[in-house]
Design an enzyme around this catalytic site. Structure first.
Site, PDB file in Angstrom:
ATOM      1  N   PHE A  94      58.022  41.729  -6.813  1.00  0.00           N
ATOM      2  CA  PHE A  94      57.080  41.891  -5.696  1.00  0.00           C
ATOM      3  C   PHE A  94      56.970  43.374  -5.344  1.00  0.00           C
ATOM      4  O   PHE A  94      57.970  44.088  -5.289  1.00  0.00           O
ATOM      5  CB  PHE A  94      57.562  41.093  -4.482  1.00  0.00           C
ATOM      6  CG  PHE A  94      56.502  40.862  -3.453  1.00  0.00           C
ATOM      7  CD1 PHE A  94      55.535  39.887  -3.646  1.00  0.00           C
ATOM      8  CD2 PHE A  94      56.456  41.623  -2.299  1.00  0.00           C
ATOM      9  CE1 PHE A  94      54.552  39.668  -2.695  1.00  0.00           C
ATOM     10  CE2 PHE A  94      55.480  41.418  -1.344  1.00  0.00           C
ATOM     11  CZ  PHE A  94      54.522  40.433  -1.542  1.00  0.00           C
ATOM     12  N   GLU A 130      65.541  37.239  -3.459  1.00  0.00           N
ATOM     13  CA  GLU A 130      66.306  36.625  -4.549  1.00  0.00           C
ATOM     14  C   GLU A 130      67.334  37.555  -5.186  1.00  0.00           C
ATOM     15  O   GLU A 130      68.079  37.153  -6.081  1.00  0.00           O
ATOM     16  CB  GLU A 130      65.352  36.122  -5.633  1.00  0.00           C
ATOM     17  CG  GLU A 130      64.502  34.923  -5.233  1.00  0.00           C
ATOM     18  CD  GLU A 130      63.357  35.278  -4.293  1.00  0.00           C
ATOM     19  OE1 GLU A 130      63.022  34.432  -3.437  1.00  0.00           O
ATOM     20  OE2 GLU A 130      62.809  36.396  -4.399  1.00  0.00           O
ATOM     21  N   VAL A 153      60.230  46.184   0.379  1.00  0.00           N
ATOM     22  CA  VAL A 153      59.706  45.288   1.409  1.00  0.00           C
ATOM     23  C   VAL A 153      58.836  46.126   2.339  1.00  0.00           C
ATOM     24  O   VAL A 153      59.308  47.110   2.920  1.00  0.00           O
ATOM     25  CB  VAL A 153      60.845  44.620   2.205  1.00  0.00           C
ATOM     26  CG1 VAL A 153      60.275  43.582   3.166  1.00  0.00           C
ATOM     27  CG2 VAL A 153      61.852  43.973   1.260  1.00  0.00           C
ATOM     28  N   THR A 158      52.893  39.768   9.911  1.00  0.00           N
ATOM     29  CA  THR A 158      53.766  38.732  10.459  1.00  0.00           C
ATOM     30  C   THR A 158      55.215  39.207  10.480  1.00  0.00           C
ATOM     31  O   THR A 158      55.527  40.322  10.050  1.00  0.00           O
ATOM     32  CB  THR A 158      53.673  37.445   9.618  1.00  0.00           C
ATOM     33  OG1 THR A 158      54.276  37.675   8.330  1.00  0.00           O
ATOM     34  CG2 THR A 158      52.213  37.035   9.406  1.00  0.00           C
ATOM     35  N   HIS A 160      57.486  38.091   8.652  1.00  0.00           N
ATOM     36  CA  HIS A 160      58.077  37.842   7.334  1.00  0.00           C
ATOM     37  C   HIS A 160      58.882  39.051   6.857  1.00  0.00           C
ATOM     38  O   HIS A 160      59.936  38.907   6.221  1.00  0.00           O
ATOM     39  CB  HIS A 160      56.960  37.520   6.337  1.00  0.00           C
ATOM     40  CG  HIS A 160      57.449  37.174   4.962  1.00  0.00           C
ATOM     41  ND1 HIS A 160      58.093  36.002   4.677  1.00  0.00           N
ATOM     42  CD2 HIS A 160      57.389  37.862   3.788  1.00  0.00           C
ATOM     43  CE1 HIS A 160      58.407  35.958   3.393  1.00  0.00           C
ATOM     44  NE2 HIS A 160      57.995  37.083   2.834  1.00  0.00           N
ATOM     45  N   PHE A 185      72.729  48.899  -2.598  1.00  0.00           N
ATOM     46  CA  PHE A 185      71.480  48.529  -1.925  1.00  0.00           C
ATOM     47  C   PHE A 185      70.415  49.590  -2.173  1.00  0.00           C
ATOM     48  O   PHE A 185      70.495  50.708  -1.670  1.00  0.00           O
ATOM     49  CB  PHE A 185      71.729  48.371  -0.427  1.00  0.00           C
ATOM     50  CG  PHE A 185      70.551  47.821   0.334  1.00  0.00           C
ATOM     51  CD1 PHE A 185      70.194  46.493   0.216  1.00  0.00           C
ATOM     52  CD2 PHE A 185      69.805  48.633   1.176  1.00  0.00           C
ATOM     53  CE1 PHE A 185      69.124  45.973   0.921  1.00  0.00           C
ATOM     54  CE2 PHE A 185      68.731  48.134   1.888  1.00  0.00           C
ATOM     55  CZ  PHE A 185      68.387  46.795   1.760  1.00  0.00           C
ATOM     56  N   ARG A 199      58.724  57.465  -1.367  1.00  0.00           N
ATOM     57  CA  ARG A 199      60.155  57.310  -1.640  1.00  0.00           C
ATOM     58  C   ARG A 199      60.449  56.791  -3.039  1.00  0.00           C
ATOM     59  O   ARG A 199      61.599  56.516  -3.368  1.00  0.00           O
ATOM     60  CB  ARG A 199      60.770  56.387  -0.578  1.00  0.00           C
ATOM     61  CG  ARG A 199      60.898  57.064   0.769  1.00  0.00           C
ATOM     62  CD  ARG A 199      60.970  56.091   1.926  1.00  0.00           C
ATOM     63  NE  ARG A 199      61.132  56.815   3.187  1.00  0.00           N
ATOM     64  CZ  ARG A 199      60.135  57.461   3.809  1.00  0.00           C
ATOM     65  NH1 ARG A 199      58.909  57.457   3.293  1.00  0.00           N
ATOM     66  NH2 ARG A 199      60.362  58.107   4.937  1.00  0.00           N
TER      67      ARG A 199
END
EC number: 2.5.1.78
Length: 227
Positions: A94, A130, A153, A158, A160, A185, A199
């Site tokens: 994604f 995931e 992300v 929303t 989400h 991470f 970034r």
């Protein structure tokens, strides 16, 4: 007639105030019944800073003395011993336009620090949510010295975003703790696409490359010092 209890005696340990020309004093000031008794002429509780070293200066001096103590052993990972270390990279598909750039930055950094291509394995997952479970599985496999977790992300209309960002962070942390292998991470959490692109090779650098450096140091630390 009830006897009056004597007021409590409080012991104050001075930590920061001391005169510039005096050595550190072990004396204390006692307060009894509202009046103070100073046990040393070298101490002052005046609000004036004239003639006294600042708290930061005192703390820095004490910390420096501690670091220089011969008995203290300092251990850190190395960035020049990448040979023989094996890494897995879990990448979210994604926002692939961003995560591909992060992946490229990570792989280029590994090569720069002598990690062989055959010691790098890339695993693609649907999204950042995931990443955690796959990272934990890879960590427990015993095949890798560290696992990079790469994703992006980006906030939408929303809530989400908040759910995925928080879950990704906690998932990577849990994977690292449960497997005993460093899971790094490298998930960007950005307000918009411009922030993400900046970034991932733009004016803010490449966070994938930074994640790889962290993985190298942690892998070296575990392999050479914490076994």
């Amino acid at each position: 007639m009830k006897s009056l209890a004597s007021p409590p005696c409080l012991r104050l340990i001075p930590t920061a105030h001391r005169q510039l020309n005096s050595r550190q004093s072990s004396s204390a000031c006692y307060i009894h019944g509202g009046s103070s008794v100073n046990k040393s002429n070298n101490l002052s509780f005046s609000s004036s800073t004239s003639g006294f070293a600042s708290p930061l200066a005192v703390e820095k001096e004490l910390r420096s003395s501690f670091v220089q103590t011969a008995a203290v052993r300092h251990v850190t990972g190395s960035l020049i011993r990448g040979e023989g270390l094996r890494f897995a990279i879990v990448v979210a598909r994604f926002n692939e336009v961003v995560t591909k750039l992060l992946l490229e930055g990570a792989i280029e950094t590994f090569k720069k620090y002598s990690v062989r291509e055959e010691d790098i394995e890339v695993i693609w997952v649907p999204g950042s949510f995931e990443i955690g479970v796959v990272a934990q599985n890879l960590g427990k496999s015993g095949k890798f010295h560290a696992v990079l977790c790469i994703g992006a992300v980006i906030r939408g209309d929303t809530t989400h975003y908040d759910a995925v960002a928080n879950s990704a962070a906690s998932g990577v942390l849990s994977a690292s703790i449960n497997s005993g292998v460093p899971c790094i991470f490298g998930v960007l959490t950005c307000e918009d696409m411009d922030q993400a692109l900046n970034r991932s090779g733009g004016k803010a650098g490449n966070k994938g490359a930074e994640t790889a450096l962290t993985a190298l140091e942690m892998a070296s630390l575990f392999e050479h010092h914490l076994k």
